[in-house]
Scaffold this motif. Sequence first.
Motif, PDB file in Angstrom:
ATOM      1  N   ARG A   1       4.389 -39.039  -7.325  1.00 20.75           N
ATOM      2  CA  ARG A   1       3.661 -40.309  -7.268  1.00 20.75           C
ATOM      3  C   ARG A   1       2.215 -40.129  -6.811  1.00 20.75           C
ATOM      4  NH1 ARG A   1       7.664 -45.131  -5.491  1.00 20.75           N
ATOM      5  NH2 ARG A   1       9.618 -44.339  -6.377  1.00 20.75           N
ATOM      6  N   GLY A   2       1.810 -38.883  -6.607  1.00 20.81           N
ATOM      7  CA  GLY A   2       0.433 -38.624  -6.179  1.00 20.81           C
ATOM      8  C   GLY A   2       0.164 -38.974  -4.739  1.00 20.81           C
ATOM      9  N   LEU A   3       1.209 -38.922  -3.903  1.00 19.21           N
ATOM     10  CA  LEU A   3       1.074 -39.273  -2.494  1.00 19.21           C
ATOM     11  C   LEU A   3       1.188 -38.038  -1.608  1.00 19.21           C
ATOM     12  CD1 LEU A   3       3.459 -42.379  -2.437  1.00 19.21           C
ATOM     13  CD2 LEU A   3       0.953 -42.450  -2.307  1.00 19.21           C
ATOM     14  N   ASP A   4       0.414 -38.015  -0.544  1.00 22.79           N
ATOM     15  CA  ASP A   4       0.567 -36.996   0.488  1.00 22.79           C
ATOM     16  C   ASP A   4       1.504 -37.525   1.567  1.00 22.79           C
ATOM     17  OD1 ASP A   4      -1.130 -35.089  -0.649  1.00 22.79           O
ATOM     18  OD2 ASP A   4      -2.909 -36.051   0.196  1.00 22.79           O
ATOM     19  N   CYS A   5       1.947 -36.644   2.465  1.00 14.98           N
ATOM     20  CA  CYS A   5       2.858 -37.027   3.546  1.00 14.98           C
ATOM     21  C   CYS A   5       2.305 -36.578   4.900  1.00 14.98           C
ATOM     22  CB  CYS A   5       4.231 -36.385   3.349  1.00 14.98           C
ATOM     23  SG  CYS A   5       5.056 -36.798   1.802  1.00 14.98           S
ATOM     24  N   TYR A   6       2.777 -37.249   5.943  1.00 17.39           N
ATOM     25  CA  TYR A   6       2.452 -36.850   7.316  1.00 17.39           C
ATOM     26  C   TYR A   6       3.629 -37.192   8.213  1.00 17.39           C
ATOM     27  CZ  TYR A   6       1.569 -41.793   8.535  1.00 17.39           C
ATOM     28  OH  TYR A   6       1.697 -43.143   8.771  1.00 17.39           O
ATOM     29  N   VAL A   7       3.620 -36.651   9.418  1.00 18.36           N
ATOM     30  CA  VAL A   7       4.645 -36.984  10.407  1.00 18.36           C
ATOM     31  C   VAL A   7       4.030 -37.894  11.456  1.00 18.36           C
ATOM     32  CG1 VAL A   7       6.398 -36.101  11.987  1.00 18.36           C
ATOM     33  CG2 VAL A   7       5.591 -34.667  10.114  1.00 18.36           C
ATOM     34  N   SER A   8       4.656 -39.033  11.705  1.00 19.04           N
ATOM     35  CA  SER A   8       4.226 -39.910  12.784  1.00 19.04           C
ATOM     36  C   SER A   8       4.872 -39.399  14.065  1.00 19.04           C
ATOM     37  CB  SER A   8       4.647 -41.355  12.503  1.00 19.04           C
ATOM     38  OG  SER A   8       4.275 -42.208  13.563  1.00 19.04           O
TER      39      SER A   8
END
Length: 361
Positions: free
Chosen positions: A48-55
């Motif tokens: 989907r063209g999204l990056d990820c991160y951890v909160s």
Amino acid sequence: MADNASEAKVSNETKISSFKAKQSMPYDFKVKYAHVRAWEFYNECGKRGLDCYVSVGGLDSITLFYFLKSIGIHVPAVSVSSLEDISIQKIHRELGVISLRPALRDDGTRWTKQKLLQEFGFPVLSKEIARKIELLQNPTANNATVRHAIMTGETGAYGGYQKNSRMKLAKKWLEKFGGMENETEGVNYQTAPFKVSAKCCYYLKEKPCSDWAKEHNSVPYLGLMASEGGRREKALMLNGCNYFGKDTIRSAPFAIFKRQDLLQLALDLQVPVPEIYGRIEKDSDGNLFTTGEQRTGCSMCGFGIQLEKRPHRFDRLRERNPKEWDYWMNRCCIDDEGNAFGWGKVLDYLDIGWRDIPDKK
């Protein structure tokens, strides 16, 4: 319409039953399950063209950060670290967590814990209860129907004319906080001598993280577990570990974990345990626990305080940091007469002890 509602109810019951079955599975199964779900989320986000991160906040999400790295998912960790205990902040710095600042106010300054308490009120009991009390304390023509539902459970047309809906505030809290509606509803409840609000999380944490996520086209991994209960429990049971909604996209790989699973994983991954938690040890029955705090959060948060036995969170804050305790208990806010007050006034009103020093158990 009735058939659709019935089908939805059956579907939800099936989802919850399946989720609970996974919660009962052995530790090794849950870790493998989290592995699969974490990668599924990462790969789908890539499509989907999204990056990820951890909160990241306390031990649960620090463990999640370590877990993701251990399975080859290397994403940034993001936090409003200044809200956390100093020992957690120390770990955040060591891990290279991206530290955000609270949201901006209209005057260009940043929101602080103190400013939020002074302007909006105290976060007490629970988010859901605080939101309802806040509506009662801030009556307008636009929220009259909702206030009536909070007082009586009667929803009117917007809620399908229910007579005993979950909108109604519990009787014991109506007696303490329903006084603003005495004339309108023909009741005789008390009016609290302080404001209540659930806005603190939004301005201090949720908005800064949301703004960062939008700026970086990124969506979060969250260290949530349904076993923690509360409003998130049912949402996790129905939506599962990975959720791709219209307005919300998130992954909670530990959704089916219980506390024992999380602590065991922290040990297996040699996660650094912030000092506030103490050490992870086993009791006489073989159950893992932390020798210090079991849960952490903002030092001025009162959500769930009514459920704690003494020594409760404010008692333990007094032991760790007497000066900070004195500030939050006695002088973080100013009333209309210019007198200083704090959480002590709130706890007195709720009949929760705090002045004496309780025996340790």
